[in-house]
Design an enzyme around this catalytic site. Sequence first.
Site, PDB file in Angstrom:
ATOM      1  N   LYS A 189       0.836  -1.217   0.000  1.00 25.53           N
ATOM      2  CA  LYS A 189       0.000   0.000   0.000  1.00 25.53           C
ATOM      3  C   LYS A 189       0.864   1.258   0.000  1.00 25.53           C
ATOM      4  O   LYS A 189       0.379   2.331  -0.313  1.00 25.53           O
ATOM      5  CB  LYS A 189      -0.876   0.025   1.251  1.00 25.53           C
ATOM      6  CG  LYS A 189      -2.059  -0.910   1.176  1.00 25.53           C
ATOM      7  CD  LYS A 189      -3.156  -0.447   2.118  1.00 25.53           C
ATOM      8  CE  LYS A 189      -3.002  -1.019   3.502  1.00 25.53           C
ATOM      9  NZ  LYS A 189      -3.400  -2.430   3.612  1.00 25.53           N
ATOM     10  N   LEU A 258       1.160 -15.224  10.377  1.00 26.12           N
ATOM     11  CA  LEU A 258       1.304 -14.108  11.320  1.00 26.12           C
ATOM     12  C   LEU A 258       2.171 -12.963  10.776  1.00 26.12           C
ATOM     13  O   LEU A 258       3.279 -13.185  10.295  1.00 26.12           O
ATOM     14  CB  LEU A 258       1.896 -14.600  12.642  1.00 26.12           C
ATOM     15  CG  LEU A 258       1.752 -13.547  13.772  1.00 26.12           C
ATOM     16  CD1 LEU A 258       0.320 -13.504  14.294  1.00 26.12           C
ATOM     17  CD2 LEU A 258       2.731 -13.818  14.891  1.00 26.12           C
ATOM     18  N   HIS A 259       1.624 -11.761  10.840  1.00 26.63           N
ATOM     19  CA  HIS A 259       2.361 -10.564  10.417  1.00 26.63           C
ATOM     20  C   HIS A 259       1.926  -9.380  11.262  1.00 26.63           C
ATOM     21  O   HIS A 259       0.823  -9.361  11.807  1.00 26.63           O
ATOM     22  CB  HIS A 259       2.144 -10.293   8.926  1.00 26.63           C
ATOM     23  CG  HIS A 259       0.706 -10.200   8.539  1.00 26.63           C
ATOM     24  ND1 HIS A 259      -0.062 -11.305   8.235  1.00 26.63           N
ATOM     25  CD2 HIS A 259      -0.130  -9.140   8.436  1.00 26.63           C
ATOM     26  CE1 HIS A 259      -1.293 -10.930   7.952  1.00 26.63           C
ATOM     27  NE2 HIS A 259      -1.370  -9.612   8.074  1.00 26.63           N
ATOM     28  N   HIS A 261       1.767  -5.028  11.503  1.00 28.01           N
ATOM     29  CA  HIS A 261       1.774  -3.796  10.702  1.00 28.01           C
ATOM     30  C   HIS A 261       2.506  -2.686  11.466  1.00 28.01           C
ATOM     31  O   HIS A 261       2.268  -2.493  12.657  1.00 28.01           O
ATOM     32  CB  HIS A 261       0.337  -3.313  10.459  1.00 28.01           C
ATOM     33  CG  HIS A 261      -0.534  -4.339   9.781  1.00 28.01           C
ATOM     34  ND1 HIS A 261      -1.037  -4.154   8.528  1.00 28.01           N
ATOM     35  CD2 HIS A 261      -0.983  -5.551  10.187  1.00 28.01           C
ATOM     36  CE1 HIS A 261      -1.767  -5.207   8.182  1.00 28.01           C
ATOM     37  NE2 HIS A 261      -1.757  -6.077   9.181  1.00 28.01           N
TER      38      HIS A 261
HETATM   39  O1  G7M Z   1      -3.592  -7.980   8.449  1.00 30.27           O
HETATM   40  P1  G7M Z   1      -3.967  -8.179   7.006  1.00 30.27           P
HETATM   41  O2  G7M Z   1      -3.915  -9.646   6.601  1.00 30.27           O
HETATM   42  O3  G7M Z   1      -5.253  -7.532   6.673  1.00 30.27           O
HETATM   43  O4  G7M Z   1      -2.854  -7.386   6.181  1.00 30.27           O
HETATM   44  C1  G7M Z   1      -2.126  -7.901   5.106  1.00 30.27           C
HETATM   45  C2  G7M Z   1      -1.269  -6.771   4.566  1.00 30.27           C
HETATM   46  O5  G7M Z   1      -0.416  -7.288   3.552  1.00 30.27           O
HETATM   47  C3  G7M Z   1      -2.064  -5.634   3.934  1.00 30.27           C
HETATM   48  O6  G7M Z   1      -1.708  -4.413   4.552  1.00 30.27           O
HETATM   49  C4  G7M Z   1      -1.669  -5.688   2.449  1.00 30.27           C
HETATM   50  O7  G7M Z   1      -1.605  -4.402   1.854  1.00 30.27           O
HETATM   51  C5  G7M Z   1      -0.308  -6.349   2.489  1.00 30.27           C
HETATM   52  N1  G7M Z   1       0.008  -7.105   1.277  1.00 30.27           N
HETATM   53  C6  G7M Z   1      -0.826  -7.931   0.625  1.00 30.27           C
HETATM   54  N2  G7M Z   1      -0.151  -8.476  -0.426  1.00 30.27           N
HETATM   55  C7  G7M Z   1      -0.740  -9.441  -1.351  1.00 30.27           C
HETATM   56  C8  G7M Z   1       1.120  -7.986  -0.437  1.00 30.27           C
HETATM   57  C9  G7M Z   1       2.252  -8.216  -1.289  1.00 30.27           C
HETATM   58  O8  G7M Z   1       2.258  -8.972  -2.262  1.00 30.27           O
HETATM   59  N3  G7M Z   1       3.387  -7.544  -0.937  1.00 30.27           N
HETATM   60  C10 G7M Z   1       3.445  -6.684   0.143  1.00 30.27           C
HETATM   61  N4  G7M Z   1       4.593  -6.059   0.383  1.00 30.27           N
HETATM   62  N5  G7M Z   1       2.378  -6.460   0.940  1.00 30.27           N
HETATM   63  C11 G7M Z   1       1.217  -7.117   0.648  1.00 30.27           C
END
Ligand code: G7M
EC number: 3.6.1.59
Length: 319
Positions: A189, A258-259, A261
């Site tokens: 994003k 798990l990730h 932000h």
């Molecule tokens: O907590 P949640 O599952 O909603 O967040 C997932 C986060 O991963 C979001 O903020 C997305 O913008 C980010 N995201 C999703 N994808 C598919 C990608 C990607 O391919 N690369 C990166 N760098 N971030 C991603």
Amino acid sequence: MAAAQNSGDAETHQAAKRLKTDETEAGNNGEKFISNFEVGRVLRDSTREKTIFVHGKIDDQEAIVILEKTPITEDVLPEMLKTSTQTLEMRNDIYSTYKLRPPPHLSGVKTTVICPATEKHVKKYLRQETFLIEETEQDYQSITLPYINSQSFSVQWVYNILEKKAEADRIVFEDPDPQDGFVLLPDFKWDQKQVDDLYLIAIVHRRDLKSLRDLTADQLPLLRNIREKGLEAIMKRYSVPASKLRVMLHYQPSYYHLHVHFISLDYDAPGCGVERAHLLADVIQNLQHQSVYYRKHTLTFPARADDTLLGKFREAGRL
Ligand code: G7M
């Protein structure tokens, strides 16, 4: 165990490389790819956020294109005011409005392409009414967990990052430890043009933790490590201190790996509301007090009207 991926010159090189990659993609295959997009329908748009989410096709494949006007930053102001062509629209007493047309390098539009896009992606971006679900421990076991296990939520993009098959040149920091390590990189994003909307994600190397629900006190070293080293790396690379960052997890997440932000406090990012965001500092404290806190407590989360999980809660008479 862990080491900052870059330092000093290496960081500058990394930043230069990153910019170069962006330019190359935009200038060559990227440009052609996007110009082949055939517009279908608008899934969602916002004049306030200056974004539009469009469903369509690229070379006969389903695609979603997200366009977002980027903020005007202080460093480009003098050049923008000097070099834009301007047209007076109206003048009245002390008031006047103009249409400025900045030169191309100052009028970029951040563009995200998902191709091939699945029906799930379309649903994700389609504007929908949302409802709050209160998920008890029992609901998680009988509704949510079977639902997660039955779905093929692809986290391939996450594995690509962890295995350096994608976005390797965007990694800001890595702790390679298999238990407590993680990769920190810009969320897709964030266009990395300004720190006002800084947005990074820390993705853990472990593959056995789906979400907040799986966390116990056993994961305190992992969580503390992410907080401490993630904040340190962001300070080092972007000079943004901990006091300007919202470090949080989503429940439910969109991806069950798990990730965490890391988001600029000045950026009102989607998913920062109390119904979905859990500050990492609070999570750590709660687990310190009670190891099974997130296993036992009722967790509330928002779900959109067309969300299959919401349907499952309805079927079970829980909504
Ligand atoms: O907590 P949640 O599952 O909603 O967040 C997932 C986060 O991963 C979001 O903020 C997305 O913008 C980010 N995201 C999703 N994808 C598919 C990608 C990607 O391919 N690369 C990166 N760098 N971030 C991603």
